[in-house]
Design a protein around this motif. Structure first.
Motif, PDB file in Angstrom:
ATOM      1  N   PHE A 256      42.012 -49.425   2.616  1.00  0.00           N
ATOM      2  CA  PHE A 256      41.220 -51.191   2.512  1.00  0.00           C
ATOM      3  C   PHE A 256      42.005 -51.809   2.449  1.00  0.00           C
ATOM      4  CE2 PHE A 256      39.311 -54.893   1.649  1.00  0.00           C
ATOM      5  CZ  PHE A 256      38.333 -54.834   2.763  1.00  0.00           C
ATOM      6  N   LEU A 257      42.790 -52.357   0.833  1.00  0.00           N
ATOM      7  CA  LEU A 257      43.552 -52.864   0.019  1.00  0.00           C
ATOM      8  C   LEU A 257      44.837 -53.096   0.989  1.00  0.00           C
ATOM      9  CD1 LEU A 257      42.272 -52.883  -3.869  1.00  0.00           C
ATOM     10  CD2 LEU A 257      41.732 -53.714  -1.950  1.00  0.00           C
ATOM     11  N   ALA A 258      45.639 -51.686   0.862  1.00  0.00           N
ATOM     12  CA  ALA A 258      46.560 -51.556   2.012  1.00  0.00           C
ATOM     13  C   ALA A 258      46.648 -52.294   3.633  1.00  0.00           C
ATOM     14  CB  ALA A 258      47.041 -50.368   2.114  1.00  0.00           C
ATOM     15  N   MET A 259      45.197 -51.897   3.990  1.00  0.00           N
ATOM     16  CA  MET A 259      45.890 -52.414   5.665  1.00  0.00           C
ATOM     17  C   MET A 259      45.218 -53.879   4.961  1.00  0.00           C
ATOM     18  SD  MET A 259      43.232 -50.263   7.383  1.00  0.00           S
ATOM     19  CE  MET A 259      43.306 -50.457   8.722  1.00  0.00           C
ATOM     20  N   ASP A 260      44.460 -54.989   4.177  1.00  0.00           N
ATOM     21  CA  ASP A 260      44.374 -56.263   4.071  1.00  0.00           C
ATOM     22  C   ASP A 260      45.740 -56.733   3.928  1.00  0.00           C
ATOM     23  OD1 ASP A 260      42.647 -58.309   3.551  1.00  0.00           O
ATOM     24  OD2 ASP A 260      42.153 -58.069   1.728  1.00  0.00           O
ATOM     25  N   THR A 261      46.906 -56.361   4.206  1.00  0.00           N
ATOM     26  CA  THR A 261      47.564 -57.802   4.171  1.00  0.00           C
ATOM     27  C   THR A 261      47.501 -58.985   4.014  1.00  0.00           C
ATOM     28  OG1 THR A 261      48.948 -57.778   6.535  1.00  0.00           O
ATOM     29  CG2 THR A 261      48.997 -55.792   5.351  1.00  0.00           C
ATOM     30  N   ASN A 262      47.280 -59.839   4.188  1.00  0.00           N
ATOM     31  CA  ASN A 262      46.755 -61.523   4.269  1.00  0.00           C
ATOM     32  C   ASN A 262      45.947 -61.550   2.987  1.00  0.00           C
ATOM     33  OD1 ASN A 262      44.298 -60.770   5.636  1.00  0.00           O
ATOM     34  ND2 ASN A 262      44.525 -62.977   6.435  1.00  0.00           N
ATOM     35  N   LEU A 267      38.941 -57.396   7.613  1.00  0.00           N
ATOM     36  CA  LEU A 267      40.292 -56.567   7.928  1.00  0.00           C
ATOM     37  C   LEU A 267      39.807 -57.594   9.693  1.00  0.00           C
ATOM     38  CD1 LEU A 267      40.187 -52.905   7.227  1.00  0.00           C
ATOM     39  CD2 LEU A 267      41.462 -54.697   5.889  1.00  0.00           C
ATOM     40  N   ASP A 268      41.310 -57.780   9.573  1.00  0.00           N
ATOM     41  CA  ASP A 268      41.098 -58.159  11.076  1.00  0.00           C
ATOM     42  C   ASP A 268      42.366 -58.348  11.765  1.00  0.00           C
ATOM     43  OD1 ASP A 268      42.364 -60.118   9.993  1.00  0.00           O
ATOM     44  OD2 ASP A 268      40.680 -61.792   9.828  1.00  0.00           O
ATOM     45  N   HIS A 269      42.278 -59.209  13.033  1.00  0.00           N
ATOM     46  CA  HIS A 269      43.991 -59.471  13.494  1.00  0.00           C
ATOM     47  C   HIS A 269      44.901 -60.099  12.613  1.00  0.00           C
ATOM     48  CE1 HIS A 269      41.819 -62.831  14.719  1.00  0.00           C
ATOM     49  NE2 HIS A 269      42.580 -63.253  15.121  1.00  0.00           N
ATOM     50  N   HIS A 270      44.460 -61.085  11.938  1.00  0.00           N
ATOM     51  CA  HIS A 270      45.012 -61.728  11.514  1.00  0.00           C
ATOM     52  C   HIS A 270      46.390 -60.405  10.535  1.00  0.00           C
ATOM     53  CE1 HIS A 270      42.864 -64.603  11.998  1.00  0.00           C
ATOM     54  NE2 HIS A 270      44.125 -65.724  12.136  1.00  0.00           N
ATOM     55  N   ASP A 271      46.066 -59.279  10.281  1.00  0.00           N
ATOM     56  CA  ASP A 271      46.419 -58.535   9.023  1.00  0.00           C
ATOM     57  C   ASP A 271      47.447 -57.581   9.865  1.00  0.00           C
ATOM     58  OD1 ASP A 271      44.587 -58.453   6.207  1.00  0.00           O
ATOM     59  OD2 ASP A 271      43.515 -57.644   7.595  1.00  0.00           O
ATOM     60  N   ASP A 272      48.098 -58.028   8.982  1.00  0.00           N
ATOM     61  CA  ASP A 272      49.273 -56.700   9.603  1.00  0.00           C
ATOM     62  C   ASP A 272      48.918 -55.387  10.148  1.00  0.00           C
ATOM     63  OD1 ASP A 272      52.483 -54.768  10.676  1.00  0.00           O
ATOM     64  OD2 ASP A 272      53.610 -56.462   9.178  1.00  0.00           O
ATOM     65  N   TYR A 277      51.838 -49.040   6.947  1.00  0.00           N
ATOM     66  CA  TYR A 277      52.123 -47.323   7.678  1.00  0.00           C
ATOM     67  C   TYR A 277      53.551 -46.984   7.743  1.00  0.00           C
ATOM     68  CZ  TYR A 277      47.058 -48.329   9.161  1.00  0.00           C
ATOM     69  OH  TYR A 277      45.859 -49.197   9.398  1.00  0.00           O
ATOM     70  N   TYR A 278      54.259 -47.799   7.124  1.00  0.00           N
ATOM     71  CA  TYR A 278      55.807 -47.331   7.300  1.00  0.00           C
ATOM     72  C   TYR A 278      56.197 -46.721   6.650  1.00  0.00           C
ATOM     73  CZ  TYR A 278      60.629 -47.836   8.721  1.00  0.00           C
ATOM     74  OH  TYR A 278      61.944 -47.529   8.967  1.00  0.00           O
ATOM     75  N   GLY A 322      48.715 -71.005  15.063  1.00  0.00           N
ATOM     76  CA  GLY A 322      49.375 -70.740  13.397  1.00  0.00           C
ATOM     77  C   GLY A 322      48.952 -68.764  13.840  1.00  0.00           C
ATOM     78  N   ALA A 323      48.802 -68.274  15.222  1.00  0.00           N
ATOM     79  CA  ALA A 323      48.448 -66.618  15.027  1.00  0.00           C
ATOM     80  C   ALA A 323      49.860 -65.964  14.404  1.00  0.00           C
ATOM     81  CB  ALA A 323      47.251 -66.316  15.820  1.00  0.00           C
ATOM     82  N   PRO A 324      49.223 -65.398  13.802  1.00  0.00           N
ATOM     83  CA  PRO A 324      50.586 -64.331  13.489  1.00  0.00           C
ATOM     84  C   PRO A 324      51.330 -63.144  14.889  1.00  0.00           C
ATOM     85  CG  PRO A 324      48.443 -62.890  12.617  1.00  0.00           C
ATOM     86  CD  PRO A 324      47.759 -64.284  12.765  1.00  0.00           C
ATOM     87  N   THR A 325      52.289 -62.970  14.803  1.00  0.00           N
ATOM     88  CA  THR A 325      52.575 -62.626  15.668  1.00  0.00           C
ATOM     89  C   THR A 325      53.103 -61.351  15.298  1.00  0.00           C
ATOM     90  OG1 THR A 325      53.629 -64.604  17.260  1.00  0.00           O
ATOM     91  CG2 THR A 325      55.071 -62.185  17.598  1.00  0.00           C
TER      92      THR A 325
END
Length: 443
Positions: A256-262, A267-272, A277-278, A322-325
């Motif tokens: 969870f902490l790894a996926m919560d990139t911001n 966890l939502d669409h603002h996270d990378d 996973y790379y 400002g939505a992330p790409t």
């Protein structure tokens, strides 16, 4: 003199009897030895059979099982079989996932399609107990790929058991199987545990275990061969992290902490959707991607939007300012100078669920392929070297939320309808290549 012959006959008879007794005794001893030896060999055979039946790891070590199963008689040896290098071409190779379960083979695809495949995809599971589940089937698949000179095998390996249960022997087997396929002149693009950023596979959304597993797989492959490339291939991030359908790591866990990139605690669409996973540049040869048009609500026939394919690759996560790409091509292929492959794509048509005024199968699929295989796509993404169409029709389960899940028959195929095939080939731009492309045209 008369008694001499009798005495001689008596001596001869006594000698014969003694010799016969000695021969019989020795023969009986030989019989006993053979009997004892047969008992020993029988017992040894029982032990060997039990070991082979119940100990996969010992079976693998004793028999080198993969090499025995891959007793392929190649139609051409590696010395005169073409070895294609998609990463070096100026354009893209066409590829296809074909329906091996329905006994489709590359030669049959080529005959009905009218062009020879340079790349063909197959899928196999991997278990903690036995490694690759379809080694015998892979022998058959490799043999059919050999019949198309130069064709590359795309091998998608899907772990079934938790990744942390996979032993080193399982990864070692994977490396040796790839090397055995390569030995016959067939390059392999190994897509290991694909779509790992989704939650529909057992290994999904477990970035820590996934990265470690991918590194082990890549290391095992490179130990045995340099003709297998490792493909890191997440899914399109549209809808990431898909938690509405259930799943996902426990709140506060390492994943969870790894996926919560911001680092906003959710966890939502603002996270990378990619970076957690790379596994690292040293272990990845190709950046892969999966993207489909599934239609309205994932269940109905609708025509794709004119730019849906590009916006999946260069995904803007949300409509707010400002939505992330999340641009997988720019972030991973361009920034790391690695070739890019669309390993699976297609547009679904639902022949069993046609509604009044629905678009035709041609309209749905053509609207998709005209943007996927287009001059604009080739120019916009010059590191894109392979686009593989999902040429399969099958029942697929769709999660409908509160309504539960249902199965829908989705037809992605373009090679089984002559009119669709003809139109597809007519729409292709010049720099989409097949197996028979001349070397001069690829540069």
């Amino acid at each position: 003199m008369g008694s001499e012959p009798a005495r001689f006959c008596g001596l001869w008879r006594n000698s014969y009897v003694a010799l016969e007794r000695k021969v019989n005794d020795e023969f009986k001893g030989l019989q006993r030895a053979i009997f004892v030896l047969s008992l020993f060999l029988t017992a040894a055979a029982i032990v060997v059979v039990n070991v082979l039946l119940y100990s996969p790891s010992i079976r693998q070590d004793w028999l080198d099982e993969d090499n025995l199963l891959f007793g392929i008689t190649p139609h051409k040896t590696i010395n005169n079989r073409r070895i294609l290098d998609p990463a070096s071409i100026n354009g893209v190779y066409f590829g296809a996932s074909i329906d091996w379960k329905a006994k489709d083979v590359p030669v049959a695809f080529n005959q009905r399609f009218g062009k020879p495949l340079p790349f063909v995809m197959c899928f196999t599971n991997m278990t903690a107990a036995n490694g690759l589940a379809l080694v015998r089937e892979l022998k058959y698949i490799a043999d059919t790929v050999l019949r198309v000179d130069g064709a590359i095998l795309g091998l998608t390996v899907m772990p079934v058991d938790p990744l942390d249960q996979m032993s080193d022997a399982v990864y070692d087997q994977l490396g040796r199987v790839c090397a055995e396929i390569n030995r016959y002149g067939i390059p392999v693009m190994l897509r290991f545990a694909h779509e790992m950023n989704g939650n529909w596979f057992s290994y999904g959304q477990a970035p820590g275990a996934y990265r470690a597993s991918f590194i082990k797989a890549a290391s095992a492959v490179k130990k045995y061969t340099n003709l297998t490339s490792m493909v890191w291939a997440p899914n399109s991030p549209i809808g990431y992290p898909w938690l509405a359908a259930g799943g996902g790591p426990a709140v506060g866990s390492a994943d969870f902490l790894a996926m919560d990139t911001n680092q906003d605690g959710k966890l939502d669409h603002h996270d990378d959707p990619y970076t957690p996973y790379y596994p690292g540049d040293d272990y990845v040869d190709w950046i892969g991607f999966s993207v489909f048009h599934f239609g309205e609500n994932l269940t109905a026939n609708t025509v794709p939007g004119p730019d849906d394919f590009r916006t999946a690759i260069q995904h803007v996560a949300g409509n707010e300012t400002g939505a992330p790409t999340w641009d997988i091509y720019d972030q991973f292929a361009h920034a790391r100078n690695k070739p890019f492959a669309v390993m699976e794509t297609g547009a679904a048509y639902y022949p069993n669920d046609v509604r009044l005024d629905d678009p035709s199968e041609m309209e749905v699929k053509r609207a998709w392929w005209k943007q996927v295989y287009s001059t604009d796509t080739l120019k916009r993404f010059p590191l894109m070297k392979l686009i593989s169409w999902f040429d399969i029709a099958e029942d697929e389960q769709v999660n409908r939320g509160e309504k539960g899940s249902s199965f829908y028959y989705r037809d992605f195929r373009i090679s089984w309808n002559h009119n669709i095939t003809t139109q597809f080939l007519a729409d292709l731009p010049p720099r989409v290549f097949f197996e028979n492309a001349r070397e001069s045209a690829l540069l």
